[in-house]
Design a protein around this motif. Structure first.
Motif, PDB file in Angstrom:
ATOM      1  N   ALA A 142       3.721  10.391  -9.469  1.00 34.42           N
ATOM      2  CA  ALA A 142       3.053  10.630 -10.742  1.00 34.42           C
ATOM      3  C   ALA A 142       2.257  11.934 -10.728  1.00 34.42           C
ATOM      4  O   ALA A 142       2.039  12.557 -11.764  1.00 34.42           O
ATOM      5  N   GLN A 145       0.833  -1.201   0.000  1.00 28.26           N
ATOM      6  CA  GLN A 145       0.000   0.000   0.000  1.00 28.26           C
ATOM      7  C   GLN A 145       0.871   1.256   0.000  1.00 28.26           C
ATOM      8  O   GLN A 145       0.621   2.205  -0.748  1.00 28.26           O
ATOM      9  N   LYS A 205       4.116   5.788  -5.357  1.00 27.03           N
ATOM     10  CA  LYS A 205       4.119   5.826  -6.819  1.00 27.03           C
ATOM     11  C   LYS A 205       3.092   6.838  -7.332  1.00 27.03           C
ATOM     12  O   LYS A 205       3.356   7.601  -8.268  1.00 27.03           O
ATOM     13  N   GLN A 206       1.928   6.870  -6.686  1.00 26.84           N
ATOM     14  CA  GLN A 206       0.875   7.819  -7.074  1.00 26.84           C
ATOM     15  C   GLN A 206       1.321   9.253  -6.814  1.00 26.84           C
ATOM     16  O   GLN A 206       1.061  10.158  -7.600  1.00 26.84           O
ATOM     17  N   ALA A 207       1.981   9.463  -5.684  1.00 28.52           N
ATOM     18  CA  ALA A 207       2.445  10.806  -5.325  1.00 28.52           C
ATOM     19  C   ALA A 207       3.490  11.295  -6.323  1.00 28.52           C
ATOM     20  O   ALA A 207       3.511  12.478  -6.682  1.00 28.52           O
ATOM     21  N   LYS A 243       3.963   1.526  -1.027  1.00 25.16           N
ATOM     22  CA  LYS A 243       4.647   1.616  -2.317  1.00 25.16           C
ATOM     23  C   LYS A 243       3.714   2.206  -3.378  1.00 25.16           C
ATOM     24  O   LYS A 243       4.096   3.068  -4.171  1.00 25.16           O
ATOM     25  N   ARG A 244       2.475   1.750  -3.348  1.00 22.30           N
ATOM     26  CA  ARG A 244       1.481   2.224  -4.306  1.00 22.30           C
ATOM     27  C   ARG A 244       1.217   3.716  -4.124  1.00 22.30           C
ATOM     28  O   ARG A 244       1.133   4.473  -5.097  1.00 22.30           O
ATOM     29  N   LEU A 245       1.077   4.135  -2.849  1.00 28.35           N
ATOM     30  CA  LEU A 245       0.825   5.549  -2.566  1.00 28.35           C
ATOM     31  C   LEU A 245       2.004   6.422  -2.985  1.00 28.35           C
ATOM     32  O   LEU A 245       1.819   7.517  -3.520  1.00 28.35           O
ATOM     33  N   LYS A 290      -8.924  10.886 -13.999  1.00 27.62           N
ATOM     34  CA  LYS A 290      -9.410   9.535 -14.234  1.00 27.62           C
ATOM     35  C   LYS A 290     -10.346   9.541 -15.440  1.00 27.62           C
ATOM     36  O   LYS A 290     -11.258  10.374 -15.536  1.00 27.62           O
ATOM     37  N   THR A 330      -1.210  14.308  -9.716  1.00 20.64           N
ATOM     38  CA  THR A 330      -2.648  14.092  -9.873  1.00 20.64           C
ATOM     39  C   THR A 330      -2.958  13.776 -11.331  1.00 20.64           C
ATOM     40  O   THR A 330      -2.496  14.453 -12.252  1.00 20.64           O
ATOM     41  N   THR A 331      -3.711  12.764 -11.506  1.00 22.41           N
ATOM     42  CA  THR A 331      -4.096  12.381 -12.860  1.00 22.41           C
ATOM     43  C   THR A 331      -5.614  12.408 -12.970  1.00 22.41           C
ATOM     44  O   THR A 331      -6.322  12.146 -11.993  1.00 22.41           O
TER      45      THR A 331
END
Length: 88
Positions: free
Chosen positions: A36, A26, A32-34, A28-30, A41, A38-39
């Protein structure tokens, strides 16, 4: 250490290991999102379901066998019965 307590300890280890690995994933995923940022959707486009029309099939009536065909079937049955063991 009894067998039951050994199994209990193993279950607890498995449970804690699973929780820790889940938390790590979790995090690691967060991260990675940070990175990247804001995208936006993309909205999913819902496809309309097309209903298939059922094609009615006509039932074919069974044709009664003629006397000649019935005679042939009867002779086949008699011939097969004579070849069996124990038939007299």
């Amino acid at each position: 250490m009894s067998h039951a307590s050994m199994l209990k300890a193993r279950r607890q280890h498995q449970k804690t290991k699973k929780l820790l690995e889940g938390a790590a994933k979790q995090a690691k995923r967060l991260a990675k999102q940070a990175l990247a940022g804001t995208t936006v959707k993309n909205e999913k486009v819902k496809k309309e379901r097309v209903k298939k029309e059922k094609v009615k099939t006509e039932r074919v009536k069974k044709i009664k066998p003629t006397k000649e065909e019935l005679g042939r079937q009867d002779t086949k049955k008699r011939g097969a019965g004579a070849g069996k063991k124990g038939a007299s």
